[in-house]
Scaffold this motif. Sequence first.
Motif, mmCIF file in Angstrom:
data_model
loop_
_atom_site.group_PDB
_atom_site.id
_atom_site.type_symbol
_atom_site.label_atom_id
_atom_site.label_comp_id
_atom_site.label_asym_id
_atom_site.label_seq_id
_atom_site.Cartn_x
_atom_site.Cartn_y
_atom_site.Cartn_z
ATOM 1 N N HIS A 26 0.821 -1.212 0.000
ATOM 2 C CA HIS A 26 0.000 0.000 0.000
ATOM 3 C C HIS A 26 0.855 1.261 0.000
ATOM 4 N N SER A 27 2.085 1.167 0.518
ATOM 5 C CA SER A 27 3.007 2.292 0.394
ATOM 6 C C SER A 27 3.377 2.518 -1.066
ATOM 7 N N ALA A 29 1.528 1.716 -3.526
ATOM 8 C CA ALA A 29 0.299 2.151 -4.189
ATOM 9 C C ALA A 29 -0.044 3.604 -3.880
ATOM 10 N N GLY A 30 0.734 4.244 -3.011
ATOM 11 C CA GLY A 30 0.491 5.647 -2.698
ATOM 12 C C GLY A 30 -0.098 5.880 -1.321
ATOM 13 N N THR A 32 -2.347 3.683 0.568
ATOM 14 C CA THR A 32 -3.782 3.410 0.429
ATOM 15 C C THR A 32 -4.331 2.431 1.459
ATOM 16 N N ALA A 35 -7.444 3.640 3.090
ATOM 17 C CA ALA A 35 -8.378 4.278 2.165
ATOM 18 C C ALA A 35 -9.650 3.465 2.012
ATOM 19 N N HIS A 36 -10.698 4.158 1.603
ATOM 20 C CA HIS A 36 -11.949 3.501 1.225
ATOM 21 C C HIS A 36 -11.872 3.123 -0.245
ATOM 22 N N ASP A 37 -12.281 1.905 -0.569
ATOM 23 C CA ASP A 37 -12.292 1.461 -1.958
ATOM 24 C C ASP A 37 -13.635 1.816 -2.589
ATOM 25 N N PRO A 100 -12.629 2.095 6.038
ATOM 26 C CA PRO A 100 -11.308 1.767 5.464
ATOM 27 C C PRO A 100 -11.309 0.347 4.893
ATOM 28 N N ASN A 102 -9.805 -1.142 2.462
ATOM 29 C CA ASN A 102 -8.520 -1.789 2.188
ATOM 30 C C ASN A 102 -7.920 -2.384 3.456
ATOM 31 N N THR A 148 -5.167 -7.113 -1.130
ATOM 32 C CA THR A 148 -4.664 -5.748 -1.283
ATOM 33 C C THR A 148 -5.766 -4.739 -1.581
ATOM 34 N N SER A 149 -6.997 -5.192 -1.762
ATOM 35 C CA SER A 149 -8.070 -4.283 -2.167
ATOM 36 C C SER A 149 -9.358 -4.600 -1.426
#
Length: 400
Positions: A26-27, A29-30, A32, A35-37, A100, A102, A148-149
């Motif tokens: 996730h690092s 990926a920016g 995330t 984050a909410h998907d 969240p 993810n 991851t998602s």
Amino acid sequence: MGHKRDHIAALGGITACLALALLLYHSLAGGTLLAHDVYDSYSLQAENWLAGRNYIADGERYTWLELAVYQGRYYHSFPPVPCLLMLPWVLLCGGADAVPSNLIAALLALFCAGGCYACCARARLSPAAASCLTVFAAFGSNTFWLSTSGGVWFIAQMLGLCLALWGVFFALRPTTFSCALASLYLALAVGCRPFYALLLAYWLLQRLRRPRPFSRLAAALLPALAVAACLMGYNAVRFGNPFEFGHNYLPEFTQAVNGQFSFHYLLSNLANLFRPILLDADLQLHFEIFNGFFLFAANPIFLLALLRGMRVCLRREPQHALPVPMPGWVAGAACVLVTLLYCLHRTMGGWQFGTRYLIDLFPWVVVWFCSRPQWTPGPGAWTLCGMAVLFNLYGAVYML
């Protein structure tokens, strides 16, 4: 006591490494992880439940989600058990958009790893064998990419696998309380991924085929029947059909000539499971990212099971007595049957790395390994395990 400490240390190491791997992913990926998907429609349905609706209000706004259209309303089109998981998160976070998802997918990955290891430890596999199978299932398979998602498809598979593995864990202890928990967990897994019904049915047959105390029979049947009644009632209220979750009312399938499931899809989907991974002159990998590729590549735990099965047949190794006996032919036939059922589906998983549907077969493989706890992974098994981990870590980053 020493053996127990070894198991605790091994599981702790695996979960720590898995947590770090997901944090690093996730690092890349920016940042995330929290984050909410946007594809988390389970939280959206949970929010609508809290508002007293069994449909999605203003569903026409969510053009990117797979929502069923029935009698002018928009409905969540997936089995609803993961919505129950999201209910407390929606309440705690104040709304679906703040959940969240993810992070929830990552936590499910940790619980899946714990469930796999717990099954192995309960069946008296050594710490090395339990660790090897758990690393295969958690790192060296499509499970890692799915973790991851927080998208709807990923959460469904991760929660289904988690519930199925913990259901197997409870099924491995033949007490009345464990029977009730096994029945509940396996039935809830069906409410995430309907083909877990085959695993539930097999376990129930094993529990019912010999005379047992009435309390244990009731414990095996009643939780599963209660979950089934709730799921079927929910379907009937929404669609007038106890077996309809909503997918048949997706525009994608209402407009398809052969519908959602058809024998017309069988041969092409089977062929997709054997599409090769190619290496060009520049040593660049080439593979398909729609509807699957070579099934042993991203999920080589099946190759491990196949090789182990051949060795068992040649050496005529005895089967360990388990409350859930799993002869090799039963595990193999179940895996083939579920794979063929998935091959009847129009998309066979759509956009993906590997063959994500096939992680639903892992509980069958784990129980089969548990039935022969004398197995010790050798250099070949560990080499295959390491290659599986590297390939799936690569795949998760590649799909970014």
